[in-house]
Design an enzyme around this catalytic site. Structure first.
Site, PDB file in Angstrom:
ATOM      1  CG  ASP A 196     -12.730  -6.145   5.625  1.00  6.45           C
ATOM      2  OD1 ASP A 196     -12.137  -5.555   7.457  1.00  6.45           O
ATOM      3  OD2 ASP A 196     -13.129  -5.534   5.162  1.00  6.45           O
ATOM      4  CG  ASP A 248      -1.996 -20.114  -1.293  1.00  3.58           C
ATOM      5  OD1 ASP A 248      -1.385 -20.138   0.028  1.00  3.58           O
ATOM      6  OD2 ASP A 248      -2.163 -21.013  -2.397  1.00  3.58           O
ATOM      7  CE1 TYR A 271      -3.142  -2.769   0.022  1.00  2.70           C
ATOM      8  CE2 TYR A 271      -3.747  -1.965   1.791  1.00  2.70           C
ATOM      9  CZ  TYR A 271      -4.337  -2.907   1.283  1.00  2.70           C
ATOM     10  OH  TYR A 271      -5.352  -3.607   0.787  1.00  2.70           O
ATOM     11  CG  ASP A 304      -7.489  -4.471   3.648  1.00  2.00           C
ATOM     12  OD1 ASP A 304      -8.816  -3.975   4.694  1.00  2.00           O
ATOM     13  OD2 ASP A 304      -7.336  -3.591   2.804  1.00  2.00           O
ATOM     14  CE  LYS A 336       0.985 -17.438  -2.630  1.00  3.43           C
ATOM     15  NZ  LYS A 336      -0.498 -18.966  -2.995  1.00  3.43           N
TER      16      LYS A 336
END
Ligand code: NAD
Length: 361
Positions: free
Chosen positions: A251, A223, A140, A247, A191
């Site tokens: 959620d 994943d 980000y 993020d 990852k």
């Protein structure tokens, strides 16, 4: 003496922070806690009073406080004003000014509310996990970034996923410190089978864990973590991960609980000072009607007690008071089942405060 700054903000913010303030005051009145409480303006109310969503003076007061408790900001009245002056800018400014790099997002599902989840009750009843998300780095913020036009006139968009050793080390420490207050299990999500930045992430997290011999550390690819969160979420205690993965996963985890009015959050800096706030917004549709659920903000106070004020004993008492109110069958409209008579914001606050006043240590 600790200093707390409360920024109620807009919409239901003042209603829910008022109940959270009573929780803190009950602990002070009972002689359990020594603190001073001040209030300030953020968001739309600050725009009305000062022309900007957050003043330098309020930032200074926030810097001088041990912890800030925030309600919520925003509302239809300020949606059409210039982007830089919108209420949400106040939030971004205060996070940056306090250097909050560690975002703690618990997903807690009180067993009394298990039916609200989209998963089967036995998978989620009693769920209690914390996702520790790196908040100020990663893709980000990484440079270079942009959209440009290549040789053949075709546009391309790009971002950079970069983490320095220091950034990984401090978020790992933050997660380990959180885990030390809980059951001492941390899952680091990355990852590393594909991304070099994750390879370094994994190496540094593993190395940092050597300073925390009590912590049981495991690693999981993102994943698989997404899959495990909806398959068997109770296997996790603390999850630590980067900005982008955090993020998304936080959620998803929040929605496992099915109740936005129940979820607190914290954002901490290197000294574990922090900003505590419910994850919900200002809910203009129910503002001023005594219908908002104050428990997300009350549970944010519990996090403040645990992570900044170092009073896990009092945090447990607050959690217990919330548990007891739910156990008595009290429900605000957002968490009420079909046959439940809903209580208001104030009545829910009363129940918590009453229990807190009688469950002293
Ligand atoms: P919201 O979270 O305010 O509301 C979503 C829905 O959940 C609404 O139906 C609302 O009534 C309900 N709800 C939320 N909190 C509740 C509570 N404590 N008790 C009972 N019901 C509750 O999200 P939104 O409607 O998308 O946004 C409204 C405003 O809030 C916007 O201006 C948005 O920008 C702002 N917002 C602020 C924050 C923040 O301050 N951190 C976060 C999200 C949205």
């Amino acid at each position: 003496m600790h200093k707390i700054l409360i920024l109620p903000g807009d919409g239901i913010g003042p209603e829910v922070t008022a109940e959270a303030r009573r929780v803190l005051e009950t602990l002070v009145d009972g002689g359990d806690l020594d603190l001073s409480i001040e209030e300030g303006e953020i968001g739309g109310v600050s725009i009305e009073a000062n022309g900007v969503p957050l003043t330098d003076e309020t930032i200074d007061r926030a810097r001088g406080a041990d912890a800030v408790l925030l309600g919520a900001v925003g509302g239809p009245k300020w949606e059409s004003i210039e982007r830089d002056l919108r209420p949400e800018r106040g939030l971004l400014r205060i996070r940056a000014a306090l250097g909050l790099f560690s975002n703690l997002r618990p997903a807690i599902l009180f067993p009394q509310l298990a039916a609200a989840s989209s998963l089967r009750p036995e998978l989620v009843a009693g769920l209690d996990i914390v996702i520790v998300r790196e908040l100020t780095g990663g893709i980000y913020f990484g440079q270079p970034r942009g959209i440009d036009t290549g040789e053949h006139g075709e546009r391309r968009g790009y971002n950079t996923l970069v983490y320095s050793e220091d950034e990984v080390r401090r978020i790992a420490r933050s997660a380990f410190d959180v885990a030390m207050q809980r059951s001492r299990r941390v899952t680091s999500v990355d990852k590393a089978n594909v991304l070099e930045s994750s390879e370094l992430w994994r190496e540094i997290v593993t190395e940092t864990a050597r300073d925390y011999p009590e912590i049981e550390l495991s690693h999981m690819y993102v994943d698989n973590a997404a899959m495990q969160l909806v398959r068997a979420p109770k296997q996790f205690d603390v999850i630590v991960t980067g900005n982008l993965f955090g993020d998304i996963l936080s959620d998803a985890a929040a929605m496992l609980t099915g109740s936005i009015g129940m979820l607190p959050s914290a954002s901490l800096n290197a000294e574990a000072r922090g900003l505590y706030e419910p994850i919900h917004g200002s809910a203009p549709d129910i503002a001023g009607q005594d219908r908002a659920n104050p428990l997300a903000t009350v549970l944010s106070v519990s996090m403040m007690l645990r992570y900044t004020l170092d009073r896990a004993d009092l945090a447990e008492r607050v959690d217990d008071a919330v548990f007891a109110a739910l156990d008595r069958g009290l429900r605000t409209a957002d968490i009420a089942g079909p046959g439940d008579a809903a209580v208001g914001t104030r009545a829910m606050g009363d129940a918590v405060v009453k229990r807190l006043a009688t469950n002293g240590g």
